[in-house]
Design an enzyme around this catalytic site. Structure first.
Site, mmCIF file in Angstrom:
data_model
loop_
_atom_site.group_PDB
_atom_site.id
_atom_site.type_symbol
_atom_site.label_atom_id
_atom_site.label_comp_id
_atom_site.label_asym_id
_atom_site.label_seq_id
_atom_site.Cartn_x
_atom_site.Cartn_y
_atom_site.Cartn_z
ATOM 1 N N HIS A 126 34.062 -10.415 13.689
ATOM 2 C CA HIS A 126 33.564 -11.610 12.647
ATOM 3 C C HIS A 126 33.692 -12.960 13.054
ATOM 4 O O HIS A 126 33.540 -13.807 12.418
ATOM 5 C CB HIS A 126 34.633 -11.493 11.446
ATOM 6 C CG HIS A 126 34.416 -10.112 10.778
ATOM 7 N ND1 HIS A 126 35.809 -9.854 9.934
ATOM 8 C CD2 HIS A 126 33.926 -9.101 10.898
ATOM 9 C CE1 HIS A 126 35.631 -8.671 9.582
ATOM 10 N NE2 HIS A 126 34.313 -8.069 9.933
ATOM 11 N N CYS A 155 18.026 -28.536 19.127
ATOM 12 C CA CYS A 155 16.643 -28.833 18.259
ATOM 13 C C CYS A 155 16.965 -29.682 16.891
ATOM 14 O O CYS A 155 16.302 -29.909 16.041
ATOM 15 C CB CYS A 155 16.217 -27.525 17.792
ATOM 16 S SG CYS A 155 17.434 -26.741 16.573
HETATM 17 C C1 BV8 Z 1 27.648 -6.248 6.556
HETATM 18 C C2 BV8 Z 1 34.921 -13.825 8.358
HETATM 19 C C3 BV8 Z 1 25.691 -5.056 6.587
HETATM 20 C C4 BV8 Z 1 34.659 -14.952 7.211
HETATM 21 C C5 BV8 Z 1 35.086 -11.864 7.324
HETATM 22 C C6 BV8 Z 1 30.813 -2.601 -1.401
HETATM 23 C C7 BV8 Z 1 31.365 -1.495 -0.943
HETATM 24 C C8 BV8 Z 1 31.460 -1.441 0.653
HETATM 25 C C9 BV8 Z 1 30.958 -2.457 1.387
HETATM 26 C C10 BV8 Z 1 30.367 -3.750 0.916
HETATM 27 C C11 BV8 Z 1 29.916 -3.702 -0.620
HETATM 28 N N1 BV8 Z 1 29.358 -4.736 -0.950
HETATM 29 C C12 BV8 Z 1 29.289 -5.388 0.387
HETATM 30 C C13 BV8 Z 1 29.687 -4.652 1.273
HETATM 31 C C14 BV8 Z 1 29.836 -5.072 2.686
HETATM 32 C C15 BV8 Z 1 30.851 -6.044 3.104
HETATM 33 C C16 BV8 Z 1 32.146 -5.609 2.575
HETATM 34 O O1 BV8 Z 1 32.732 -4.730 3.579
HETATM 35 N N2 BV8 Z 1 32.659 -6.119 1.467
HETATM 36 C C17 BV8 Z 1 34.059 -5.400 1.052
HETATM 37 C C18 BV8 Z 1 35.053 -6.916 0.826
HETATM 38 C C19 BV8 Z 1 33.858 -4.790 -0.243
HETATM 39 N N3 BV8 Z 1 30.655 -6.204 4.451
HETATM 40 C C20 BV8 Z 1 29.921 -7.424 5.023
HETATM 41 O O2 BV8 Z 1 29.287 -7.782 4.376
HETATM 42 C C21 BV8 Z 1 29.920 -7.195 6.553
HETATM 43 N N4 BV8 Z 1 28.307 -7.059 6.878
HETATM 44 O O3 BV8 Z 1 28.287 -4.947 5.958
HETATM 45 O O4 BV8 Z 1 26.668 -5.996 7.065
HETATM 46 C C22 BV8 Z 1 25.002 -5.915 5.502
HETATM 47 C C23 BV8 Z 1 24.376 -6.732 5.384
HETATM 48 C C24 BV8 Z 1 23.464 -7.428 4.382
HETATM 49 C C25 BV8 Z 1 24.223 -6.622 3.135
HETATM 50 C C26 BV8 Z 1 25.071 -5.807 3.033
HETATM 51 C C27 BV8 Z 1 25.712 -5.297 4.249
HETATM 52 C C28 BV8 Z 1 30.466 -8.473 6.930
HETATM 53 C C29 BV8 Z 1 31.987 -8.695 6.712
HETATM 54 C C30 BV8 Z 1 32.522 -9.747 7.619
HETATM 55 C C31 BV8 Z 1 32.835 -10.698 6.464
HETATM 56 N N5 BV8 Z 1 33.612 -11.896 7.149
HETATM 57 N N6 BV8 Z 1 35.782 -12.912 7.838
HETATM 58 C C32 BV8 Z 1 36.014 -15.495 7.023
HETATM 59 O O5 BV8 Z 1 36.775 -15.273 7.874
HETATM 60 O O6 BV8 Z 1 36.074 -16.469 6.229
HETATM 61 S S1 BV8 Z 1 35.995 -10.446 6.569
HETATM 62 C C33 BV8 Z 1 37.564 -11.150 6.268
HETATM 63 O O7 BV8 Z 1 38.263 -9.923 5.662
HETATM 64 C C34 BV8 Z 1 38.484 -11.620 7.365
HETATM 65 O O8 BV8 Z 1 37.614 -11.424 8.666
HETATM 66 C C35 BV8 Z 1 39.663 -10.592 7.497
HETATM 67 O O9 BV8 Z 1 39.937 -10.368 8.451
HETATM 68 C C36 BV8 Z 1 38.830 -9.432 6.676
HETATM 69 C C37 BV8 Z 1 39.376 -8.237 6.417
HETATM 70 O O10 BV8 Z 1 40.541 -8.583 5.702
HETATM 71 P P1 BV8 Z 1 41.836 -7.965 6.690
HETATM 72 O O11 BV8 Z 1 41.698 -8.433 7.879
HETATM 73 O O12 BV8 Z 1 42.310 -6.717 6.345
HETATM 74 O O13 BV8 Z 1 43.089 -8.765 5.921
HETATM 75 P P2 BV8 Z 1 43.594 -8.725 4.332
HETATM 76 O O14 BV8 Z 1 43.937 -10.112 3.919
HETATM 77 O O15 BV8 Z 1 42.639 -8.037 3.490
HETATM 78 O O16 BV8 Z 1 44.602 -7.665 4.582
HETATM 79 C C38 BV8 Z 1 45.693 -8.170 5.501
HETATM 80 C C39 BV8 Z 1 46.843 -6.809 5.759
HETATM 81 O O17 BV8 Z 1 47.729 -7.445 6.433
HETATM 82 C C40 BV8 Z 1 47.155 -6.383 4.368
HETATM 83 O O18 BV8 Z 1 47.170 -5.031 4.062
HETATM 84 C C41 BV8 Z 1 48.853 -6.779 4.420
HETATM 85 O O19 BV8 Z 1 49.700 -5.734 3.807
HETATM 86 C C42 BV8 Z 1 49.123 -6.905 5.990
HETATM 87 N N7 BV8 Z 1 49.885 -7.741 6.434
HETATM 88 C C43 BV8 Z 1 50.651 -8.802 5.815
HETATM 89 N N8 BV8 Z 1 51.686 -9.353 6.656
HETATM 90 C C44 BV8 Z 1 51.767 -8.524 7.655
HETATM 91 C C45 BV8 Z 1 50.698 -7.573 7.428
HETATM 92 N N9 BV8 Z 1 50.730 -6.386 8.548
HETATM 93 C C46 BV8 Z 1 51.279 -6.434 9.503
HETATM 94 N N10 BV8 Z 1 52.266 -7.330 9.709
HETATM 95 C C47 BV8 Z 1 52.560 -8.383 8.944
HETATM 96 N N11 BV8 Z 1 53.445 -9.161 9.300
#
Ligand code: BV8
Length: 250
Positions: A126, A155
């Protein structure tokens, strides 16, 4: 009894028997460094009343690039104070140990903490919050302070954070390399991710589809839990050193 000793012992056996490791990390591995996660604990990150999926979106870059810069400057201020924790350091040490023919770290995080811990060749699916990209000529640059949005030195067009936002495509080469590493891994470690974001969340399934094992480390159950061979219900900073037989820094 820590409650996760048994799952960790079983996972350690799989890791010790592995030759090719893929690791997928998410925001959770940086939580113990003080970087806020996006989800987990039933909450979702909101800033200025907007959910992060809206702030970190392709539409926001088109409609309000200055606000995107404010959002990422706000995040950089928080991340800038954070240092790698024992989980990041354990992964870097495992890679440097040379105990594995393949040790490919793939992260969804943009905080740069894996590289800061000493990991090399990290696939940052990402992007990276410390890098910028020209909105026109796509030139990459390190972040600079000062005017927002910064102007491209080549640019003159506005620069944007070099981060993949929701609705944007990931770098095709990064995705290919990550998929290959996952598909060829004996073990895929899935650390600190809710597993909700596509296409990163597909990677562990590629390992399983080719006969590898999936080990999840997360204090909470996720959508990946019932597809993992072992799910360690614990925090990554405590477990990762144990998995690789390193002294537990906790
Ligand atoms: C794409 C950068 C093609 C920005 C990020 C409907 C259904 C399915 C998919 C989609 C949909 N609609 C759209 C989509 C696609 C979409 C997507 O997946 N959406 C999801 C949310 C439904 N994906 C995209 O758009 C991707 N591109 O698909 O391209 C396309 C093109 C055009 C149109 C459509 C599709 C691009 C995705 C990238 C987005 N950018 N980050 C920023 O940081 O601001 S994603 C963002 O979420 C972060 O990178 C983050 O890392 C990532 C994922 O989240 P997690 O890392 O899992 O973090 P989260 O907080 O969720 O969870 C933390 C976990 O840690 C928890 O489980 C917790 O219990 C645990 N935890 C807590 N403490 C600890 C721990 N674990 C261990 N130890 C601890 N101490």
């Amino acid at each position: 009894m820590s409650g996760y000793e048994d799952t960790t012992a079983r996972a350690r056996e799989l890791v010790e028997g592995a030759d090719r490791i893929a690791v997928l990390t998410g925001a959770g591995i940086s939580a113990e460094s003080g970087v806020p996660t996006f989800r987990g604990g039933g909450k979702s990150l909101v800033w200025r009343g907007m959910p992060f999926e809206q702030l970190s979106s392709a539409a926001m870059v088109r409609n309000d690039l200055p606000l995107v810069w404010e959002w990422f400057d706000y995040r950089r201020k928080a991340v800038g104070k954070c240092v790698p924790n024992a989980g990041h350091l354990a992964l870097a040490a495992a890679q440097i140990s040379g105990n594995f023919h393949q040790f490919q770290l793939i992260t969804q995080n943009i905080d740069g903490l894996h590289a800061a811990a000493g990991s090399s060749g990290v696939i940052e699916l990402h992007g990276n919050i410390w890098r910028t990209r020209c909105t026109v000529c796509e030139r990459l640059d390190d972040l600079t302070e000062g005017e927002r949005p910064p102007k491209c030195p080549a640019c003159g067009a506005p620069m944007r954070p070099h981060v993949v936002l929701f609705g944007e495509f990931l770098d095709a080469e990064n995705v290919e390399r990550a998929r290959e590493a996952a598909a060829s891994a004996d073990v895929c470690l899935v650390v600190g991710t809710s597993g909700l974001v596509y296409p990163a969340n597909e990677l562990p399934h590629l390992t399983r589809a080719s006969g590898g094992k999936v080990i999840e480390i997360n204090p909470e159950e996720t959508v990946l839990t019932n597809r993992a061979d072992i799910s360690i219900r614990a925090k990554s900073a405590a477990v990762l050193p144990l998995l690789f037989g390193q002294p537990n820094a906790e």
